[in-house]
Design a protein around this motif. Structure first.
Motif, mmCIF file in Angstrom:
data_model
loop_
_atom_site.group_PDB
_atom_site.id
_atom_site.type_symbol
_atom_site.label_atom_id
_atom_site.label_comp_id
_atom_site.label_asym_id
_atom_site.label_seq_id
_atom_site.Cartn_x
_atom_site.Cartn_y
_atom_site.Cartn_z
ATOM 1 N N ARG A 1 38.095 -24.719 53.581
ATOM 2 C CA ARG A 1 37.919 -26.168 53.652
ATOM 3 C C ARG A 1 38.966 -26.791 54.576
ATOM 4 N NH1 ARG A 1 37.761 -27.898 47.822
ATOM 5 N NH2 ARG A 1 39.983 -28.331 48.084
ATOM 6 N N GLU A 2 40.193 -26.342 54.431
ATOM 7 C CA GLU A 2 41.272 -26.881 55.250
ATOM 8 C C GLU A 2 41.085 -26.513 56.712
ATOM 9 O OE1 GLU A 2 44.716 -25.281 53.382
ATOM 10 O OE2 GLU A 2 44.828 -26.860 51.843
ATOM 11 N N ASN A 3 40.645 -25.287 56.975
ATOM 12 C CA ASN A 3 40.423 -24.863 58.362
ATOM 13 C C ASN A 3 39.308 -25.682 59.016
ATOM 14 O OD1 ASN A 3 42.422 -22.927 58.134
ATOM 15 N ND2 ASN A 3 40.990 -21.257 57.649
ATOM 16 N N GLY B 1 38.846 -28.754 58.360
ATOM 17 C CA GLY B 1 39.294 -30.135 58.392
ATOM 18 C C GLY B 1 38.577 -31.004 57.373
ATOM 19 N N GLN B 2 38.117 -30.399 56.303
ATOM 20 C CA GLN B 2 37.365 -31.148 55.293
ATOM 21 C C GLN B 2 38.228 -31.429 54.058
ATOM 22 O OE1 GLN B 2 33.994 -28.577 54.592
ATOM 23 N NE2 GLN B 2 32.818 -29.456 56.291
ATOM 24 N N THR B 3 37.911 -32.515 53.403
ATOM 25 C CA THR B 3 38.568 -32.868 52.137
ATOM 26 C C THR B 3 37.492 -33.132 51.093
ATOM 27 O OG1 THR B 3 38.639 -35.210 52.758
ATOM 28 C CG2 THR B 3 40.594 -33.871 53.254
ATOM 29 N N ARG C 1 34.269 -34.873 52.896
ATOM 30 C CA ARG C 1 34.436 -35.594 54.153
ATOM 31 C C ARG C 1 35.033 -34.689 55.220
ATOM 32 N NH1 ARG C 1 35.438 -39.740 50.308
ATOM 33 N NH2 ARG C 1 34.317 -41.681 50.783
ATOM 34 N N ASP C 2 34.717 -35.021 56.484
ATOM 35 C CA ASP C 2 35.306 -34.263 57.581
ATOM 36 C C ASP C 2 36.655 -34.852 57.944
ATOM 37 O OD1 ASP C 2 34.824 -36.556 59.070
ATOM 38 O OD2 ASP C 2 33.074 -35.732 60.111
ATOM 39 N N ARG C 3 37.241 -34.332 58.995
ATOM 40 C CA ARG C 3 38.587 -34.780 59.374
ATOM 41 C C ARG C 3 38.624 -36.249 59.796
ATOM 42 N NH1 ARG C 3 40.916 -31.200 61.830
ATOM 43 N NH2 ARG C 3 39.378 -29.494 61.961
ATOM 44 N N ASP C 4 37.476 -36.796 60.176
ATOM 45 C CA ASP C 4 37.412 -38.201 60.589
ATOM 46 C C ASP C 4 37.030 -39.132 59.437
ATOM 47 O OD1 ASP C 4 38.022 -37.578 63.279
ATOM 48 O OD2 ASP C 4 35.910 -37.028 63.646
ATOM 49 N N GLY C 5 36.851 -38.553 58.251
ATOM 50 C CA GLY C 5 36.501 -39.368 57.100
ATOM 51 C C GLY C 5 35.022 -39.575 56.902
#
Length: 217
Positions: free
Chosen positions: A129-131, A133-135, A173-177
């Protein structure tokens, strides 16, 4: 010349003083009887208080405990001090804590309550998930049910399987929210089946999460 009226009042005052002194200086028979009655009354009261039984508080009557369910009896055979009601309450708290810890990626907080094999799968999922860029956000609305579906001894461990039905709001969510999965305005019914275990001969009262699966399967 001395006024005879003044002499009259002086003599009257002396006479009254004498009579008053005489009354105060003597105790008549009626007063003695009253005092005796008072002493008798006090003595009787003290006697009654001494002889009166002590009103001790009644001992609380213990309500009979509800019999343990059949699944708990299987655990008690190998773990005599098992508290089935306390286990179910703890399983509810553990479920919410572990799900939220996994969602936030806070694995160190939940590590003591998870078997190493399960923790390894959590670590792989969080790393992926971190790779990417997701939260992940998880909000618990409530746990509808936490029901034990099986229990007993397996090999050298005691295992209890709990099925959960909970209402959750889950959003990825992706890295951009931007939302890539889930809906912040939707409540999802989530069904999970978790297995908790502990060594049969252990004195440690704690249980660990040893397996997870989707109950819908």
């Amino acid at each position: 010349m001395i006024d005879p009226i003044l002499l009259f009042f002086v003599g009257l005052a002396a006479f009254l003083s004498y009579k008053l002194f005489s009354v105060l200086g003597t105790r008549g028979g009626a007063e003695q009887k009253d005092a005796e009655r008072l002493r008798t009354h006090l003595s009787q009261t003290e006697k009654e208080e001494t002889e009166a039984p002590l009103n001790l508080p009644e001992e609380p009557i213990e309500k009979p405990k509800a019999p343990a369910p059949a699944w708990a009896e299987k655990v008690i055979e190998h773990y005599p001090g098992f508290d089935h009601a306390g286990f179910v309450d703890g399983a509810k708290s553990a479920y919410e804590m572990i799900v939220q810890g996994f969602a936030r990626g806070d694995l160190d907080r939940i590590r003591p309550f998870v078997d190493p094999s399960v923790m390894r799968t959590f670590e792989i999922a969080v790393t992926g998930r971190e790779n990417a860029g997701q939260t992940m956000d998880v909000t618990f609305v409530g746990i509808e049910k936490a029901e034990v579906v099986s229990a007993g001894k397996r090999s050298d461990h005691i295992e209890i399987v709990v099925e959960y039905r909970s209402d959750q709001i889950r959003v990825m969510r992706d890295r951009d929210g931007n939302i890539v999965d889930g809906d912040p305005n939707r409540i999802d019914l989530v069904r999970d089946r978790w297995t908790y275990s502990r060594p049969a001969g252990s004195t440690d009262p704690n249980w660990v999460l040893s397996a997870t699966e989707n109950a819908a399967n």
